[in-house]
Design an enzyme around this catalytic site. Structure first.
Site, PDB file in Angstrom:
ATOM      1  N   LYS A  96       0.942  -1.485  -0.438  1.00  0.00           N
ATOM      2  CA  LYS A  96       0.421   0.220   0.129  1.00  0.00           C
ATOM      3  C   LYS A  96       0.897   1.332   0.242  1.00  0.00           C
ATOM      4  CE  LYS A  96      -3.019   3.136   2.823  1.00  0.00           C
ATOM      5  NZ  LYS A  96      -3.425   2.893   4.355  1.00  0.00           N
ATOM      6  N   GLY A 157      -7.764   8.720  10.033  1.00  0.00           N
ATOM      7  CA  GLY A 157      -8.340   8.384  11.876  1.00  0.00           C
ATOM      8  C   GLY A 157      -8.849   9.629  11.975  1.00  0.00           C
ATOM      9  N   ALA A 184     -10.047   5.410   5.224  1.00  0.00           N
ATOM     10  CA  ALA A 184      -9.795   6.007   5.673  1.00  0.00           C
ATOM     11  C   ALA A 184     -10.454   7.362   6.594  1.00  0.00           C
ATOM     12  CB  ALA A 184      -7.543   7.235   5.281  1.00  0.00           C
ATOM     13  N   GLY A 185     -10.926   7.480   6.968  1.00  0.00           N
ATOM     14  CA  GLY A 185     -12.091   8.317   7.542  1.00  0.00           C
ATOM     15  C   GLY A 185     -13.729   7.652   8.302  1.00  0.00           C
ATOM     16  N   ASN A 206      -8.982   0.815  10.382  1.00  0.00           N
ATOM     17  CA  ASN A 206      -7.571   0.338  11.457  1.00  0.00           C
ATOM     18  C   ASN A 206      -8.460   1.091  13.287  1.00  0.00           C
ATOM     19  OD1 ASN A 206      -4.386   0.695  12.006  1.00  0.00           O
ATOM     20  ND2 ASN A 206      -5.241   0.643  13.659  1.00  0.00           N
ATOM     21  N   THR A 207      -8.063   2.666  12.762  1.00  0.00           N
ATOM     22  CA  THR A 207      -8.210   3.364  14.384  1.00  0.00           C
ATOM     23  C   THR A 207      -9.449   3.211  14.968  1.00  0.00           C
ATOM     24  OG1 THR A 207      -6.463   5.328  12.966  1.00  0.00           O
ATOM     25  CG2 THR A 207      -7.962   5.547  15.239  1.00  0.00           C
TER      26      THR A 207
END
Length: 256
Positions: A96, A157, A184-185, A206-207
């Site tokens: 990635k 994040g 993301a987001g 992820n987060t």
């Protein structure tokens, strides 16, 4: 569930999971195992092949595809170097591309990402570049040989969801030859479902998982949401319009 094919590999799960920010490696391992994710991202800087007992890779199930990321790269040449080191370290040829210069908003540098993609794709890497949802960039990445394109839904994040929805819709309408993965987001499973309902091929989170009170359950919820969103996309949503009664408006009883 229909299969998603990236780099010649067939995937049945459309939920990709990041491995950063978990409270412990054991929690991370359990979360991966219970989530159903078949692809996980790993930052090369977290891998210490000299520490075998605590080697980060030992906590990733063997049946999972590792997607090394170039986190920390600020230019194309740094991303290329990280990808080559990752391959040499035994993490395979999936990468990635993540190139970030901006320390305030953490937005990806699309131009540097394109340069790295052109180089690594020509070397046989399975390249998944992380970019802003810009149509011209996405087209250039496809032409450069990207195996999938990963536009952001919101600032990384942030948990703000699909703030770039209208740009994402343009990408989905125009880029049909290459998988598109929202990265993301995303902060909630409902947002993942919405992305899949729009026709995106997968989501990467992820987060929102690692910082959840119960990461295992949150990952499971994201996995189910991805399944639901994909099923809804394949089923075909009804068009939005004016109010329509769901039952006939005739045959009422009248007092006469």
């Amino acid at each position: 569930m229909d299969e998603l094919i990236i780099g010649g590999q067939k995937l049945t799960s459309r939920f990709f999971l990041g491995t950063g920010k978990f409270a412990s490696k054991k929690i991370m391992r359990e979360t991966i195992a219970q989530s159903g994710a078949q692809v996980v991202t790993v930052a090369l800087r977290r891998v210490d092949i000299q520490q075998n007992a605590e080697n980060f890779l030992n906590f990733i199930p063997q049946n999972v595809q590792i997607l090394a990321n170039t986190s920390g790269a600020r230019q194309a040449d740094e991303a290329v170097r990280i990808a080559r080191l990752s391959q040499a370290a035994g993490l395979g040829n999936w990468v990635k591309i993540e190139v970030i210069n901006d320390s305030k908003y953490l937005l990806p540098d699309d131009q540097e990402t394109l340069k790295a993609t052109e180089i690594l794709a020509s070397e046989g890497f399975v390249v998944l570049p992380y970019v802003t949802p810009d149509l011209y960039t996405a087209r250039a990445l496809v032409k450069a040989g990207a195996a999938a394109v990963m536009p952001l839904g919101a600032l990384i994040g942030s948990g703000q969801g699909l703030q770039t929805k209208y740009l994402l819709e343009i990408l989905r309408q125009e880029i049909t030859e290459t998988p598109l993965i929202v990265d993301a987001g995303l902060g909630a499973p409902s947002q993942a479902a919405a992305a899949l309902e729009m026709g995106f091929d997968a989501v990467l989170v992820n987060t929102a998982v690692s910082l959840a009170a119960d990461p295992v359950e949150m990952a499971r919820a994201f996995g189910l949401a991805a399944q639901a969103g994909r099923a809804a996309y394949l089923a075909g949503k009804m068009p939005a319009g004016n109010a329509q009664a769901s039952s006939p408006l005739t045959g009422f009883l009248h007092n006469e």
